[in-house]
Write an enzyme that holds these catalytic residues in place. Structure first.
Site, PDB file in Angstrom:
ATOM      1  CB  CYS A 122     -24.149 -16.244 -86.395  1.00 29.05           C
ATOM      2  SG  CYS A 122     -24.482 -17.727 -87.924  1.00 29.05           S
ATOM      3  CG  ASP A 181     -52.912 -12.413 -63.530  1.00 30.83           C
ATOM      4  OD1 ASP A 181     -52.612 -12.449 -64.514  1.00 30.83           O
ATOM      5  OD2 ASP A 181     -51.581 -12.743 -63.371  1.00 30.83           O
ATOM      6  CB  CYS A 222     -22.949 -22.307 -87.467  1.00 34.37           C
ATOM      7  SG  CYS A 222     -23.252 -21.308 -87.613  1.00 34.37           S
ATOM      8  CB  CYS A 266     -22.290 -18.105 -84.310  1.00 33.60           C
ATOM      9  SG  CYS A 266     -24.002 -19.257 -84.615  1.00 33.60           S
ATOM     10  CE  LYS A 321     -49.599  -5.307 -66.429  1.00 31.90           C
ATOM     11  NZ  LYS A 321     -49.137  -6.146 -67.222  1.00 31.90           N
ATOM     12  CE  LYS A 333     -54.191  -6.653 -67.455  1.00 34.27           C
ATOM     13  NZ  LYS A 333     -53.685  -7.601 -67.846  1.00 34.27           N
ATOM     14  CB  CYS A 361     -26.653 -21.200 -88.932  1.00 39.65           C
ATOM     15  SG  CYS A 361     -26.083 -20.923 -87.175  1.00 39.65           S
ATOM     16  CD  GLU A 376     -62.951  -1.910 -65.878  1.00 36.91           C
ATOM     17  OE1 GLU A 376     -63.342  -3.408 -65.863  1.00 36.91           O
ATOM     18  OE2 GLU A 376     -64.323  -1.564 -65.858  1.00 36.91           O
ATOM     19  CE1 TYR A 380     -62.327  -8.091 -69.781  1.00 36.12           C
ATOM     20  CE2 TYR A 380     -62.293  -9.641 -67.448  1.00 36.12           C
ATOM     21  CZ  TYR A 380     -61.909  -9.328 -68.732  1.00 36.12           C
ATOM     22  OH  TYR A 380     -60.720  -9.742 -69.450  1.00 36.12           O
TER      23      TYR A 380
HETATM   24  S1  IVH Z   1     -60.202  -5.237 -70.727  1.00 39.03           S
HETATM   25  C1  IVH Z   1     -60.515  -4.274 -75.640  1.00 39.03           C
HETATM   26  N1  IVH Z   1     -61.064  -5.296 -68.079  1.00 39.03           N
HETATM   27  O1  IVH Z   1     -56.582  -8.290 -69.939  1.00 39.03           O
HETATM   28  C2  IVH Z   1     -60.551  -3.901 -73.812  1.00 39.03           C
HETATM   29  N2  IVH Z   1     -59.005  -6.205 -69.250  1.00 39.03           N
HETATM   30  O2  IVH Z   1     -54.291  -7.040 -70.793  1.00 39.03           O
HETATM   31  C3  IVH Z   1     -60.450  -5.829 -73.712  1.00 39.03           C
HETATM   32  N3  IVH Z   1     -58.481  -8.269 -68.388  1.00 39.03           N
HETATM   33  O3  IVH Z   1     -57.119  -9.714 -72.034  1.00 39.03           O
HETATM   34  C4  IVH Z   1     -59.583  -6.036 -72.386  1.00 39.03           C
HETATM   35  N4  IVH Z   1     -59.417  -7.314 -65.914  1.00 39.03           N
HETATM   36  O4  IVH Z   1     -57.864 -10.427 -70.388  1.00 39.03           O
HETATM   37  C5  IVH Z   1     -60.325  -5.589 -69.628  1.00 39.03           C
HETATM   38  N5  IVH Z   1     -61.638  -4.847 -66.132  1.00 39.03           N
HETATM   39  C6  IVH Z   1     -60.895  -5.371 -67.368  1.00 39.03           C
HETATM   40  C7  IVH Z   1     -59.449  -6.685 -66.755  1.00 39.03           C
HETATM   41  C8  IVH Z   1     -58.893  -7.084 -68.331  1.00 39.03           C
HETATM   42  C9  IVH Z   1     -58.292  -8.007 -66.647  1.00 39.03           C
HETATM   43  C10 IVH Z   1     -57.317  -9.085 -69.015  1.00 39.03           C
HETATM   44  C11 IVH Z   1     -57.686  -9.394 -70.743  1.00 39.03           C
HETATM   45  C12 IVH Z   1     -57.515  -8.859 -71.232  1.00 39.03           C
HETATM   46  C13 IVH Z   1     -55.845  -8.036 -70.753  1.00 39.03           C
HETATM   47  C14 IVH Z   1     -54.705  -7.469 -71.567  1.00 39.03           C
END
Ligand code: IVH
Length: 709
Positions: free
Chosen positions: A449, A133, A428, A425, A331, A131, A455, A129, A241
């Site tokens: 330091c 943002d 200080c 440092c 990523k 990810k 400090c 799926e 999701y």
């Molecule tokens: S699953 C326990 N699925 O990515 C697992 N997260 O880096 C819960 N996110 O905090 C997360 N798309 O805000 C999941 N398809 C997706 C996602 C997703 C974006 C975000 C989410 C999470 C963060 C983790």
């Protein structure tokens, strides 16, 4: 009522035409809102509805003075919320571990197969799926009705943003279907589309409002508005999701995919690009496909997520620290740009570490303006031969601090001199040294330091850490206030924060409210914020102390192991005075706490001045014991050691299983051990158990005992 908007370009409208059209749009949008929100019966498509709102926003941006009282962008009928309260998540909102290349994905799948003892060719499916943002949100539905919405916050406690979330069109007020569980927490991402983001920023620039750096910030800023009518005017969206609490037996399927199908039926939006993958090859193909299509998407994504599809396997896999073993975020590579390094500044951290920070000619990298980058330490500067004035390649990946990848040597100025790292440092003047690790004989990469208590930079950093979000979380005490209070001698150590109000009331001299930037209201607010934190959980308290190497996870482990402040401090007192004793061994034995961390803790509690701070703090605050998870499992609260080779479980799964059942898995047998589970080939641990008279059982008996056999 028509749904047609005028097509005349906004910049060609006369004032009269604009006024008339705004009136028409206000009425029309209000009508559709009613149909949508009140009657749940919209008569136009989302796209058509969006077009109306966009047209309205565009005209308002062109003619700000004509914006109506009842403008849809200041939507009435949504009550403004007060300051957000906090919500404790019934099931924590955790994060994901990351994979950066194909090999990491192979490793991820390999780890899962080993954990589950699955053969290489046994079927194992994953969801793939995008990810998204944005920012994660938890939506609590009771009997199908939305009752609460909370941000992720620190994963355990988030902010109550229910009123704001109710204004988001994608979030259904009611879930439809006969199989909706009585309690269901839907989780997902709130985000903003590119075009909506651009329109919002144009409008903000026009009206002198805040211009956002990227869609994610715009979404977060829009959601966390104290005035929900502002949130209502922002084009936020939602993809679902995941889930949190679900009432007994309520999950509508046996796989992640089944649940996504249910989401759709219930009216929760899911991402249309999600796919089932049956092999690593299919997962990687999905990643590359999504990566190639990324630029054409209408919203930002920063990678893909893979999740084990079978929910029973997810349950067995469980979690490590703050992330599930059954999911990973793959990523996309970081985005890069070239700019000039103006200066190198040395920052002093709370443990005295001198950290070089690059001050850059501002540059946009992947949609965000970057002005600083981390340089890590002096070896890193030397290794990359980074000099002031150099042209450098800067990289940004996700949330991490931008980094300098390399120097463009061809562009180096002839007079650029190698950077000389300071040996004193900057705050200080004390010597700054690189310690030698007594065990490995290696020189530490970090220069520190030696000023300790004298400090000021370290003291300020300790205070900043103390009040920070995951520690005492004192609102209104930020970097600026801490620094000025420190410099004026008002707050030198953490306990001073809690005596500030008394001293202010007693003082005949300068009162806080007369200081620059303060007034009676802001001072009262600050004192309220401080007083609200006089009761604090043990894990936050431990984390706030700022012990080297003790982050949130370790603090939580310590809190869970010792249970309450008296047991914790009792053990720490013993360790402080005898760093080789039994109590130290027990600390070192806590699963997840290594020797380096245990030593750092012992060092901290060997210092009288740390005890002075703790005692003064305890005069002012109350530390709450850890809430025990009430579990009826027969091994709850027991300390268990697994030894020998187990056949049905991998060692990691055995430990995870014990923890799930409320037991503690330890690495070695001691008087504290309650039970030893031994497989064939168990050796010295078995002998020790016999000496101590501890019960030993085999793997089958273990399954019988916990009722899973
Ligand atoms: S699953 C326990 N699925 O990515 C697992 N997260 O880096 C819960 N996110 O905090 C997360 N798309 O805000 C999941 N398809 C997706 C996602 C997703 C974006 C975000 C989410 C999470 C963060 C983790």
């Amino acid at each position: 009522m028509t749904t047609l908007t005028s097509t005349k370009p906004v910049d060609q409208l006369s004032e009269d035409e604009a006024r008339e059209e705004l009136a028409q749009l206000a009425a029309e949008i209000a009508h559709h809102d009613e149909l949508y929100y009140r009657d749940d019966a919209p008569v136009i498509s989302d796209a058509d509805y969006d077009a109306l709102r966009m047209r309205n926003a565009a005209i308002e941006a062109q003619f700000p003075h004509l914006a109506r009282e009842d403008s849809p962008s200041r939507r009435v009928g949504v009550k403004p919320s007060g300051p957000f309260g906090t919500v404790r998540h019934a099931v924590p909102m955790l994060s994901l571990s990351n994979a950066f290349d194909d090999e990491d994905v192979h490793d991820f799948v390999g780890r899962i197969r080993r954990f589950l003892r699955l053969a290489d060719d046994a079927p194992l499916a994953f969801t793939g799926e995008p990810k998204i943002d944005g920012l994660s949100i938890s939506l609590r539905y009771e009997r199908g009705k939305l009752v609460q919405a909370a941000t992720r916050g620190d994963g355990y406690e988030g902010e109550n943003v229910t009123v704001n979330v109710r204004t988001i069109k994608d979030v259904p007020e009611v879930l439809r279907g006969s199989d909706v569980p009585a309690v269901f927490e839907a989780r997902g991402e709130i985000y903003m589309r590119h075009q909506d983001f651009a329109a919002l920023n144009a409008q903000q620039a026009e009206s002198g409002g805040k211009v956002f750096a990227n869609p994610r910030n715009a979404a977060a800023g829009s959601l966390r508005q104290l005035d929900a009518t502002i949130t209502a005017s922002r084009p936020l969206r939602f993809f679902c999701y995941a889930w949190g609490e679900v009432s007994n037996g309520g999950l509508p399927g046996k796989t992640q995919w089944d649940v996504y199908e249910a989401f759709k039926r219930w009216g929760l939006p899911t991402n249309p690009l999600m796919r089932l993958c049956n092999s690593v090859e299919e997962m990687l193909a999905f990643y590359h496909e999504i990566g190639e299509g990324r630029a054409g998407l209408t919203y930002d994504i920063d990678g893909v997520v893979y999740k084990v599809n079978d929910l029973a396997l997810q349950e067995r896999l469980g979690f490590v620290s703050r992330a599930p073993r059954w999911a990973v975020a793959h990523k996309f590579p970081a985005q890069q740009a070239t700019t000039v390094l103006r200066d190198i500044e040395i920052q002093v951290g709370r443990t005295g570490a001198l950290t070089p920070v690059a001050r850059l000619e501002p540059i946009t990298v992947g949609g965000v303006v970057v002005t600083n980058a981390t340089l890590h330490n002096e070896d890193e500067i030397a290794r990359k031969d980074i000099r002031i004035g150099d042209t450098v390649v800067v990289q940004r990946a996700g949330d991490v601090i931008p980094q300098i990848v390399t120097v463009v040597k061809e562009k180096r100025l002839p007079d650029a001199a190698p950077y000389v790292f300071p040996e004193t440092c900057p705050a200080c003047g004390s010597h700054a040294v690189r310690e030698v690790n007594s065990k490995t004989g290696k020189v530490d990469a970090v220069r520190r330091c030696t000023g300790g208590l004298i400090c000021p930079a370290q003291a300020i950093e300790r205070l900043k850490h103390f009040v920070s979000r995951n520690a005492f979380d004192i609102e209104g005490l930020g970097e600026k206030q801490i620094t000025s209070f420190f410099n004026d001698g008002l707050v030198r150590r953490a306990p001073d924060i809690f005596t500030l109000q008394r001293r202010d009331e007693d003082s005949a001299l300068t009162k806080l409210k007369n200081r620059e930037g303060w007034g009676p209201t802001s001072v009262a607010k600050l004192f309220d914020a401080i007083n609200a934190r006089r009761r604090i959980s043990l894990d936050r308290f431990i984390y706030a102390l700022g012990i080297r190497h003790v982050g949130e996870t370790t603090a939580r482990l310590l809190a869970r192991s010792y249970g309450d402040i008296d047991s914790f401090l009792g053990a720490m007192r013993a360790i402080g005075s005898d760093p080789e004793g039994r109590q130290f061994q027990e600390l070192d034995d806590i699963e997840g706490i290594g020797t380096t961390v245990a030593r750092a803790i012992a060092d901290f509690f060997a210092e009288d001045h740390n005890w002075e701070v703790i005692e003064a703090l305890l005069e002012e605050i109350e530390v709450q014991p850890v809430e025990r998870v009430v579990t009826t499992s027969p091994v709850a609260g027991k300390t268990i050691v697994f030894t020998g080779s187990l056949t049905r479980l991998s060692r990691d799964e055995a430990k995870a299983m014990a923890e799930r059942l409320g037991a503690k898995a330890a690495g070695s047998v001691s008087a504290k051990t309650d039970l030893v589970v031994a497989g064939p080939g168990a050796g010295s641990k078995l002998k020790k158990a016999a000496e101590l008279g501890i019960e030993v059982i085999d793997e089958d008996e273990w399954f019988r005992r916990v009722g899973e056999g």
